[in-house]
Enzyme design. Structure first.
Site, PDB file in Angstrom:
ATOM      1  N   CYS A 148       0.859  -1.178   0.000  1.00 43.49           N
ATOM      2  CA  CYS A 148       0.000   0.000   0.000  1.00 43.49           C
ATOM      3  C   CYS A 148       0.898   1.232   0.000  1.00 43.49           C
ATOM      4  O   CYS A 148       1.733   1.383   0.889  1.00 43.49           O
ATOM      5  CB  CYS A 148      -0.865  -0.044   1.256  1.00 43.49           C
ATOM      6  SG  CYS A 148      -1.566   1.553   1.721  1.00 43.49           S
TER       7      CYS A 148
ATOM      8  N   GLU B  41       9.135   1.049 -11.473  1.00 44.30           N
ATOM      9  CA  GLU B  41       7.867   1.305 -12.163  1.00 44.30           C
ATOM     10  C   GLU B  41       6.733   1.583 -11.183  1.00 44.30           C
ATOM     11  O   GLU B  41       5.795   0.787 -11.051  1.00 44.30           O
ATOM     12  CB  GLU B  41       7.523   0.134 -13.078  1.00 44.30           C
ATOM     13  CG  GLU B  41       8.430   0.039 -14.280  1.00 44.30           C
ATOM     14  CD  GLU B  41       7.952  -0.984 -15.319  1.00 44.30           C
ATOM     15  OE1 GLU B  41       7.127  -1.845 -14.984  1.00 44.30           O
ATOM     16  OE2 GLU B  41       8.412  -0.897 -16.469  1.00 44.30           O
TER      17      GLU B  41
ATOM     18  N   GLU C  42      14.718   0.389 -19.631  1.00 41.65           N
ATOM     19  CA  GLU C  42      14.364  -0.999 -19.960  1.00 41.65           C
ATOM     20  C   GLU C  42      13.749  -1.057 -21.342  1.00 41.65           C
ATOM     21  O   GLU C  42      12.946  -0.198 -21.716  1.00 41.65           O
ATOM     22  CB  GLU C  42      13.311  -1.555 -18.988  1.00 41.65           C
ATOM     23  CG  GLU C  42      13.782  -1.837 -17.603  1.00 41.65           C
ATOM     24  CD  GLU C  42      12.653  -2.417 -16.742  1.00 41.65           C
ATOM     25  OE1 GLU C  42      11.690  -2.973 -17.299  1.00 41.65           O
ATOM     26  OE2 GLU C  42      12.726  -2.279 -15.518  1.00 41.65           O
TER      27      GLU C  42
ATOM     28  N   LYS D  98      10.581 -16.213 -17.173  1.00 44.77           N
ATOM     29  CA  LYS D  98      11.586 -17.087 -17.804  1.00 44.77           C
ATOM     30  C   LYS D  98      11.483 -17.089 -19.325  1.00 44.77           C
ATOM     31  O   LYS D  98      12.440 -17.425 -20.012  1.00 44.77           O
ATOM     32  CB  LYS D  98      11.507 -18.503 -17.251  1.00 44.77           C
ATOM     33  CG  LYS D  98      10.161 -19.171 -17.393  1.00 44.77           C
ATOM     34  CD  LYS D  98      10.176 -20.533 -16.686  1.00 44.77           C
ATOM     35  CE  LYS D  98       8.775 -21.126 -16.611  1.00 44.77           C
ATOM     36  NZ  LYS D  98       7.842 -20.303 -15.803  1.00 44.77           N
ATOM     37  N   PHE D  99      10.325 -16.692 -19.866  1.00 49.33           N
ATOM     38  CA  PHE D  99      10.226 -16.622 -21.329  1.00 49.33           C
ATOM     39  C   PHE D  99      10.429 -15.205 -21.866  1.00 49.33           C
ATOM     40  O   PHE D  99      10.231 -14.944 -23.052  1.00 49.33           O
ATOM     41  CB  PHE D  99       8.884 -17.203 -21.804  1.00 49.33           C
ATOM     42  CG  PHE D  99       8.798 -18.681 -21.568  1.00 49.33           C
ATOM     43  CD1 PHE D  99       9.695 -19.555 -22.182  1.00 49.33           C
ATOM     44  CD2 PHE D  99       7.860 -19.204 -20.693  1.00 49.33           C
ATOM     45  CE1 PHE D  99       9.641 -20.923 -21.943  1.00 49.33           C
ATOM     46  CE2 PHE D  99       7.799 -20.568 -20.446  1.00 49.33           C
ATOM     47  CZ  PHE D  99       8.690 -21.430 -21.072  1.00 49.33           C
ATOM     48  N   HIS D 100      10.781 -14.291 -20.962  1.00 53.17           N
ATOM     49  CA  HIS D 100      11.110 -12.928 -21.394  1.00 53.17           C
ATOM     50  C   HIS D 100      12.542 -12.934 -21.896  1.00 53.17           C
ATOM     51  O   HIS D 100      13.428 -13.490 -21.251  1.00 53.17           O
ATOM     52  CB  HIS D 100      10.949 -11.980 -20.209  1.00 53.17           C
ATOM     53  CG  HIS D 100      10.936 -10.533 -20.577  1.00 53.17           C
ATOM     54  ND1 HIS D 100      12.047  -9.871 -21.064  1.00 53.17           N
ATOM     55  CD2 HIS D 100       9.943  -9.625 -20.526  1.00 53.17           C
ATOM     56  CE1 HIS D 100      11.724  -8.611 -21.285  1.00 53.17           C
ATOM     57  NE2 HIS D 100      10.453  -8.429 -20.975  1.00 53.17           N
TER      58      HIS D 100
HETATM   59  C1  GAL Z   1       8.952  -4.156 -16.468  1.00 51.30           C
HETATM   60  C2  GAL Z   1       9.616  -4.357 -15.125  1.00 51.30           C
HETATM   61  C3  GAL Z   1      10.717  -5.387 -15.195  1.00 51.30           C
HETATM   62  C4  GAL Z   1      10.276  -6.581 -15.969  1.00 51.30           C
HETATM   63  C5  GAL Z   1       9.842  -6.138 -17.345  1.00 51.30           C
HETATM   64  C6  GAL Z   1       9.427  -7.266 -18.242  1.00 51.30           C
HETATM   65  O1  GAL Z   1       7.651  -3.716 -16.293  1.00 51.30           O
HETATM   66  O2  GAL Z   1      10.144  -3.152 -14.644  1.00 51.30           O
HETATM   67  O3  GAL Z   1      11.081  -5.758 -13.887  1.00 51.30           O
HETATM   68  O4  GAL Z   1       9.223  -7.195 -15.294  1.00 51.30           O
HETATM   69  O5  GAL Z   1       8.752  -5.289 -17.213  1.00 51.30           O
HETATM   70  O6  GAL Z   1       8.999  -6.761 -19.489  1.00 51.30           O
HETATM   71 ZN    ZN Z   2      -3.749   1.251   1.368  1.00 47.84          ZN
END
Ligand code: GAL
Ligand code: ZN
Length: 682
Positions: free
Chosen positions: A109, A144, A300, A349-351
């Protein structure tokens, strides 16, 4: 220093013997910076107050020894199990009152003092330990913000909201006025009666919803600021940032930009979307503009596929390089990926990653290493900046949030899509464009485009009006100037305080259903000497009454046949154009071309083939033209003066000067302007 290149680095997922290999592979891939520790909380503080940084010292020392800089995360994005077990009240609650359980990430929260206290304590320990570490380049707070938990509706948040409201309104009478609580018997006698807009039998009070969006953004920002404060105190001079998501409604990028030492973005192109580069361009322009042209970080992106869309295809050969260079072309001084080494287990793992499961003898590893080499070969690009654009597009988070509330004439209006509809023709015309909030000084722009500014205060309207009076070209589109900052309709109706500058009023809204369109016809010979062709429009129409403006185009069928669809109004030394419908892309292009020509806004490079993007960065390192071929077919581009291909060196070629560039599909050229080089040499 050069353009930074690297990835999120999550060494806790791997045994230490892999770390050695990581370092040598990072060197091979020309990595210069990693973001480390984002999800390391449970490893760094395995039990309350018992910190274990020994392993992380080795990570930092290893990276430092390899000459790799660290964007050091504060590790606070995903609370460890012991915290939520001891303090279940840290867990966020949905609008329906349901707790969100741990087991994923970001399960906190934002108003929780317990979460904040633990997070700040961890950040403090990290800052104390690594402030002087030679590898430390900058701080990465949280991750994020507002990604999974956008808002929390628990009792702790409710109490925090009431405190926020007391501060904002002072008295409950003021709150009642602002929220129009005379409607539906909602008047409050005391702040203690106020709740978050939890799931109700029907539409919750819109002003309450709007304030809750503002409050929730504030709560997230206070989490960021609480950590930033200790970092700034313990490691003065080290920049602090956080990775924003693109056009993310919960987090007002412009408001946050004041508290970020550099803008940083995560952008995940969709290889199946033929306009993915356009969406990227729009977002990148916002990142560059938010802090007045200061270089920003692409923190990223995926080297290949992601794991979170319905179908996750890889980036085809050359696409990752093209889209990475696009970020640099639009002002980024860092290109990083999620993540360094592809996870063996867990949800991602598939990223894709720089080092895929299949190892280094792979297309992905070759493409990222080649890009790393290329970026390293042009260090002089870093610190250069875009030539200040003469066109701007205005996005206002507050108005966006209000626009998309429920119980409106149409639930089909989505601001990012609408705004993209205005950005698209500028991009297609090759025009450089800033993306700015409405309270920015607009006087330096020749053209200001304001998509669908539903909520407008008197002060904001006056800024736009005085911009036009001073000679500016303003374009505003439908459903603008409808309400004030409390979502109360302006007296006299739409466009409220914009009525005078636009020279019109809107009597009735005629939103259009899905799959319906209406005809639009140019009225001929508009004041600017340009005319609109005939075409179609959809989504929206409105009954516009002219009060000084002239019709540039009118509806040809439907209930509004014969009434104005597009108008122009000479006002002071400038002109205000109004678009009362959503024009089809070709018409919107024609309209923007006309307005742009009247404003004297020219493309970066004239005569570019469709799909080729051109940008310029300049500074101490020189003046550079970037050409990016998003168009799907090879293109020959004539250059206005002799230029040198600066990427030739990375390919082992000579940097001959040229007046012509052959760009293959997905090709990139970075060209040094030799005139400028000659001028600075003398
Ligand atoms: C972003 C996040 C990363 C990873 C990534 C995968 O939103 O900051 O930690 O999860 O997506 O696309
Ligand atoms: Zn709250």
């Amino acid at each position: 220093m050069g353009i930074h290149f690297g990835a999120d680095y999550n060494p806790e997922q791997w045994p230490e013997e892999v770390w050695e290999q990581d370092l040598s592979l990072m060197k091979r891939a020309h990595v210069t910076m990693v973001t480390a520790g984002i999800f390391s909380w449970a490893r760094a503080e395995p039990r309350p107050g018992a910190y274990d940084f020994g392993w992380f010292d080795r990570v930092m020392d290893g990276l430092g020894g390899a000459g790799i800089r660290v964007c050091l995360a504060t590790m606070t994005a995903s609370p460890p199990p012991w915290l939520t077990r001891a303090h279940p009240e840290v867990l966020p609650q949905g609008p329906d009152g349901q707790r969100r359980w741990p087991g994923g990430r970001q399960h906190y929260c934002p108003s929780s003092p317990v979460y904040r206290e633990h997070a700040v304590r961890l950040a403090e320990r990290l800052a104390a330990r690594y402030a002087g570490h030679p590898a430390l380049a900058m701080w990465h707070v949280g991750n994020e913000y507002g990604c999974h938990t956008r808002q929390c509706f628990c009792d702790v948040s409710a109490a925090d909201f009431r405190r926020w409201l007391r501060e904002r309104y002072g008295s409950v009478e003021q709150l009642n006025t602002a929220w129009s609580t005379a409607f539906w018997s909602q008047a409050y006698a005391d702040f203690d009666e106020v709740l978050p807009p939890r799931t109700a039998p029907t539409f919750p009070n819109p002003a309450q919803q709007l304030d809750y969006l503002r409050f929730s953004d504030d709560a997230l920002r206070r989490c960021y600021l609480a950590e930033k404060e200790v970092l700034a105190r313990l490691s003065p001079g080290v920049p602090v940032t956080t990775n924003l998501m693109p056009f993310h409604k919960p987090v007002d990028a412009f408001a946050w930009s004041a508290d970020m030492d550099a803008m940083a973005l995560d952008f995940y192109q969709d290889p199946f979307d033929p306009e993915t580069h356009l969406r990227a361009a729009f977002t990148f322009d916002l990142m560059r503009s938010a802090r007045g042209g200061q270089p920003w970080l692409l923190l990223e992106q995926a080297p290949g596929a992601v794991n979170w869309r319905a179908v996750n295809g890889p980036k085809p050969p050359g696409a990752m390089r093209l889209w990475s260079w696009q970020a640099v072309a639009q002002g980024a001084d860092a290109v990083l990926y999620f993540q360094w080494r592809q996870s063996r287990g867990g949800a991602e793992k598939f990223h894709s990653a720089m080092v895929p499961h299949a190892g280094t003898d792979t297309r992905v590893f070759r493409e990222v290493s080649d890009l790393g080499r290329e970026l390293a070969s042009v260090p002089e690009l870093a610190g250069t900046r875009a030539v200040p654009p003469t066109a701007a597009l205005v996005v206002d988070w507050d108005s966006w949030r209000a626009l998309e509330l429920d119980s409106h004439p149409s639930s089909r209006l989505r601001l990012p899509e609408l705004a993209l509809g205005h950005y698209r023709p500028l991009f297609a015309a090759g025009v450089a464009c800033d993306v700015v909030p409405p309270d920015r000084d607009l006087s330096g722009y020749r053209l200001v485009v304001v998509p669908n500014l539903y909520a407008v205060t008197g002060a904001c309207a006056e800024r736009l009006a005085s911009y036009v009076r001073g000679g500016g070209q303003l374009l505003v589109s439908f459903f603008s100037g409808v309400v004030d900052d409390c979502d109360r309709v302006h007296p006299g109706g739409c466009p409220g305080p914009l009525r005078e500058v636009l020279g019109l009023r809107v009597e009735e809204f005629w939103p259009l259903e899905e799959d319906t369109a209406v005809g639009v016809r140019g009225c001929g010979g508009a004041a600017g000497g340009w005319d609109l062709p005939d075409g179609r429009a959809d989504l929206w129409s409105e009954d516009v009454r002219l009060e000084g403006a002239e019709a540039v185009a009118e509806f040809t069928d439907g209930e509004l046949a014969g009434s104005p669809a597009v108008t122009r109004h000479g006002y002071g030394a400038g002109t205000a154009t109004y678009v009362g419908t959503r024009l089809e892309p070709a018409l919107m292009r024609a309209l923007l071309d006309g307005v742009r020509a009247a404003a004297g806004v020219r493309p970066v490079l004239a005569g570019l083939p469709a799909g080729v993007q051109a940008t310029v960065r300049e500074g101490a390192g020189g003046r550079f033209l970037f050409l990016l071929n998003h168009g799907g077919r090879a293109a020959d581009i004539a250059l206005p003066c002799p230029m040198a291909d600066v990427l030739a060196g990375a390919r082992g070629e000579r940097e001959d000067h040229t007046y012509q560039v052959a760009l293959p599909a997905r090709g990139v050229a970075v060209l040094r302007d030799l005139r400028r080089a000659a001028a600075t040499a003398t």
